[in-house]
Design a protein around this motif. Structure first.
Motif, PDB file in Angstrom:
ATOM      1  N   PRO A 207      37.460  43.075  46.416  1.00  0.00           N
ATOM      2  CA  PRO A 207      38.764  43.673  46.071  1.00  0.00           C
ATOM      3  C   PRO A 207      39.905  43.143  46.932  1.00  0.00           C
ATOM      4  O   PRO A 207      41.039  43.002  46.452  1.00  0.00           O
ATOM      5  N   ASP A 212      38.209  41.920  41.665  1.00  0.00           N
ATOM      6  CA  ASP A 212      37.634  43.233  41.365  1.00  0.00           C
ATOM      7  C   ASP A 212      36.478  43.156  40.367  1.00  0.00           C
ATOM      8  O   ASP A 212      35.589  44.017  40.365  1.00  0.00           O
ATOM      9  N   GLN A 213      36.493  42.143  39.489  1.00  0.00           N
ATOM     10  CA  GLN A 213      35.462  42.022  38.452  1.00  0.00           C
ATOM     11  C   GLN A 213      34.234  41.244  38.910  1.00  0.00           C
ATOM     12  O   GLN A 213      33.321  41.028  38.114  1.00  0.00           O
TER      13      GLN A 213
END
Length: 742
Positions: A207, A212-213
């Protein structure tokens, strides 16, 4: 008075009606069409017929097209219908196609079009935005214009067909590729290993890196691997690996050059110092390719940013990489040392320098599996059909020249893209730059080519028929002639060869003239075919090279101007340069010795033999020296071809388009196809060339044509009117005389 009967008229009408009906019935049952275009662009090429005739199992094409599109897109759909009918006629029962109506949202969706839209999305076909003009207003519309080709469990897709240009070439090469895939996967003796390395420690810092993915990526890659395994006939061995220990991570980084990241403590986020790595490694036998899944980009002001690979993009990269590794396409050799530019294959190792030949690599990779050849490490592979030597800048030893010569003798065709000069940029000093220097190159290939009857002159060709650059307004505007970038026009191109038939214009840069030795060619029964030349208003720059356009001008002596040959294709049974010469010795490998090991070695070599006996190994060396070897050199080769052009800059990104639509790209690919005995594909590629320049004419002829259009046509109409009037008056006189006689 005779009574008139209508029976004869009715009988004629009935007979004519029956004939018209029968002609229409015959037209429906017996399909016939005549293609009157110059390049027969609406007729199926022989390569396309051969591709569908050799299908090993049924092939299906699903076309997703939005109905009622405005011109010119409506003609594209009609063209596809006609093209697939021709494919079906050649392929028989094994070729099938279906059109699916996918109406855009704004036109209103039906249940059927909704279902077709979902099917298109499942196959990865997305709508494209097209521009339409209605009621004097320009609008944009979303439309589906793609197709998928299904052959067994394998699939190829063409996501967007916005015009008819090159559609047949795309379809035929895709069908050939699927055929080759089936054969290649069935011949595999072991599975292709795919390992996805991703440290779980990265999930905590992802993050902070804007990733984030990242935790969702393993699932996406696993689904992608399952899909690829199904399409490759269960020939993929996939596994996910979480390298947690630093030693394991360092070993993997050293072995595969994986990206490894280290971070310090971040107390605010509760993150401890650690390290992690990520990357996808594909292995098949001794071949290894690494595809990075995280890349770092250093942006001005912003600093370093990180990006994660898109799973949709990974599918294309991994599929292309696997196809290259298992050899679905025919191998194409590329000299990868001696200073040649680097080609960047799919899955390029992190840290490799960016190449300026990405478009060339991309175009070749669609048709061939590029095999890097390093003469300094190993010999040219046996059975290689074609070898490309592009812009070498380092000297070749006699042993390396011997490898090239003998490869040609064995039937390997060679494409030489050579520069006559090496550009040396000046060092930047005190913020001031200078003009580059051009030093003549002499790598050793020159004597090899001269033996074959080809010489590249150490000069640049300048031409009045050249690229024109717009001057900035600060310099007065207007056009600036770039004389060292000759434009090759239709009249200077030899289109007698099939692969050159539709090449009607080229642009070159820093190209050198080529001379052929006709006596040597005749002596060796070789045929040299000129491919193109400069215009009659060209001259050369030699000795002192200065390519500043501001200081260039045509020579005052017109006798210096003449056409210069710029590219040749030489074919026949070549004679070896090394025939009758001693076999070149392979250069000894240089080994770095430590000071401790160097002295004993030297002492051993210089110390006398106390017993005055032959030193160990001396008898063996003496015996080897006495052995006579016959037939070590192939003196007369098999039929082969070499292509020579004194211009390597034609392969750079600023001269080629990645789509292969330009005439430059078509010419380069056609040359490679010709060397690989694929003339049918070269003809197919270039028959849809849309570059059709007008023929060159003199000012006088242009004036005559203009005068005829302005005054000649009205005069012809007036004369035609008088002729018609005279004929009518003559007819009236004849009728009047007939009645006067009665």
């Amino acid at each position: 008075m005779q009574k008139y009967s209508n029976k004869g008229a009715y009988l004629k009408f009935f007979t004519y009606a029956v004939v018209v009906i029968l002609i229409n019935v015959v037209g429906v049952t017996l399909f016939f069409r005549s293609d009157l275009t110059a390049n027969r662009i609406y007729s199926l090429s022989q390569a396309s017929k051969d591709a569908v005739k050799t299908l090993s199992e049924p092939l299906t094409i699903k076309v997703f097209f939005t109905k009622n599109l405005p011109a010119p897109h409506n003609s594209t759909e009609r063209y596809l219908h006609d093209l697939f009918e021709a494919y079906a006629a050649a392929g028989g029962d094994r070729f099938n196609y279906t059109f699916y109506d996918v109406t855009a949202d704004e036109s209103g969706l039906t249940d059927q079009s909704n279902s077709n839209k979902k099917l298109a999305q499942d196959y990865g076909i997305s709508p494209v935005q097209i521009r339409i003009i209605e009621n004097d207003e320009m609008k944009f519309q979303q439309a589906y214009m793609g197709l998928v080709i299904i052959h067994g469990d394998m699939m190829e897709k063409i996501p967007a067909i916005t015009s008819t240009d090159g559609v047949e070439y795309l379809l035929t090469t895709a069908i050939q590729k699927l055929n080759n895939k089936v054969s290649a996967f069935m011949a595999l003796k072991e599975k292709v290993k795919i390992r996805f390395y991703l440290s779980s420690s990265l999930e905590k810092v992802a993050p902070l890196m804007g990733l984030d993915q990242l935790p969702l990526l393993p699932r996406a890659v696993e689904e992608l691997a399952k899909k690829m395994n199904l399409e490759s006939l269960d020939n993929i061995d996939y596994a996910f690996v979480d390298p947690r220990e630093d030693k394991t991570l360092n070993d993997l980084a050293a072995k595969y050059d994986l990206m490894v990241m280290k971070w310090p403590d971040v107390p605010q986020q509760g993150i401890k110092a650690g390290s992690g790595g990520a990357g996808i490694v594909m292995e098949y036998r001794d071949r290894v390719r690494v595809t990075p899944v995280i890349t770092s980009v250093n942006l001005p002001i912003i600093g370093t940013t990180y990006q994660m690979a898109d799973p949709a993009g990974l599918e294309t990269i991994l599929s292309d990489t696997m196809e290259t590794m298992i050899g679905i396409n025919e191998n194409l050799g590329y000299l990868a040392d001696h200073g040649t530019p680097t080609l960047s294959p799919g899955g390029m190792m992190p840290g490799q320098p960016r190449s300026n030949m990405n478009a060339f690599n991309q175009l070749l990779s669609k048709r061939y599996s590029i095999v890097p050849v390093s003469l300094k490490e190993k010999n040219i592979p046996e059975g290689l059909k074609t070898l490309i030597i592009a812009k070498p800048t380092e000297n070749f030893s006699d042993y390396e020249l011997f490898q090239i010569d003998q490869a040609l003798m064995r039937g390997t065709n060679i494409a030489f893209f050579l520069d006559a000069f090496k550009e040396i940029m000046p060092r930047q000093s005190m913020g001031m730059g200078g003009a580059p220097q051009y030093v003549p190159l002499n790598t050793g290939l020159e004597k090899l080519l001269k033996h074959y009857g080809i010489t590249i002159e150490p000069a640049y060709v300048l031409d009045e028929s050249c690229y024109k650059q717009q001057r900035p307004s600060a310099q007065g505007g207007g056009e600036q002639n770039i004389y060292f970038a000759p434009i090759i026009k239709d009249g200077s191109i030899n289109r007698s060869l099939a692969f050159m038939n539709n090449i009607k214009g080229l642009i070159t840069m820093q190209i050198s003239p080529i001379m052929v030795d006709q006596d040597k060619l005749k002596q060796n029964a070789l045929v040299a075919t000129r491919l193109f030349s400069s215009s009659e208003k060209s001259w050369t720059m030699a000795d002192r090279i200065d390519l500043n356009p501001m200081f260039m001008s045509p020579p005052t002596q017109t006798s210096e101007m003449k056409a210069r040959d710029l590219a040749y294709m030489v074919s026949g049974e070549f004679s070896s340069y090394f025939a009758g010469k001693p076999l070149p010795a392979k250069p000894a490998e240089e080994k770095e010795l430590s000071p401790e090991k160097e002295s004993p070695s030297a002492a051993t070599e210089t110390a006398p033999n106390e017993n005055n006996t032959t030193a160990p190994g001396a008898e063996k060396d003496a015996l080897v020296a006495k052995i006579e070897t016959r037939n070590a050199v192939i003196t007369k080769g098999k039929p082969g071809k070499i292509f020579v052009m004194g211009c390597a800059s034609m392969l750079q990104d600023n001269m080629l388009d990645p789509q292969g639509q330009s005439t430059n790209a078509a010419f380069i690919l056609n040359v490679i196809d010709h060397l690989n005995d694929q003339d049918n594909i070269a003809v197919l590629r270039s028959k849809n060339q849309t570059f059709n320049p007008l023929a060159e004419t003199t000012p006088m002829i242009r004036g005559i044509i203009k005068l005829f259009n302005i005054a000649g046509l009205p005069i012809l109409i007036v004369i035609s009117g008088f002729v018609v009037l005279l004929k009518r008056r003559g007819r009236k006189r004849k009728i009047k005389l007939m009645f006067q006689e009665n």
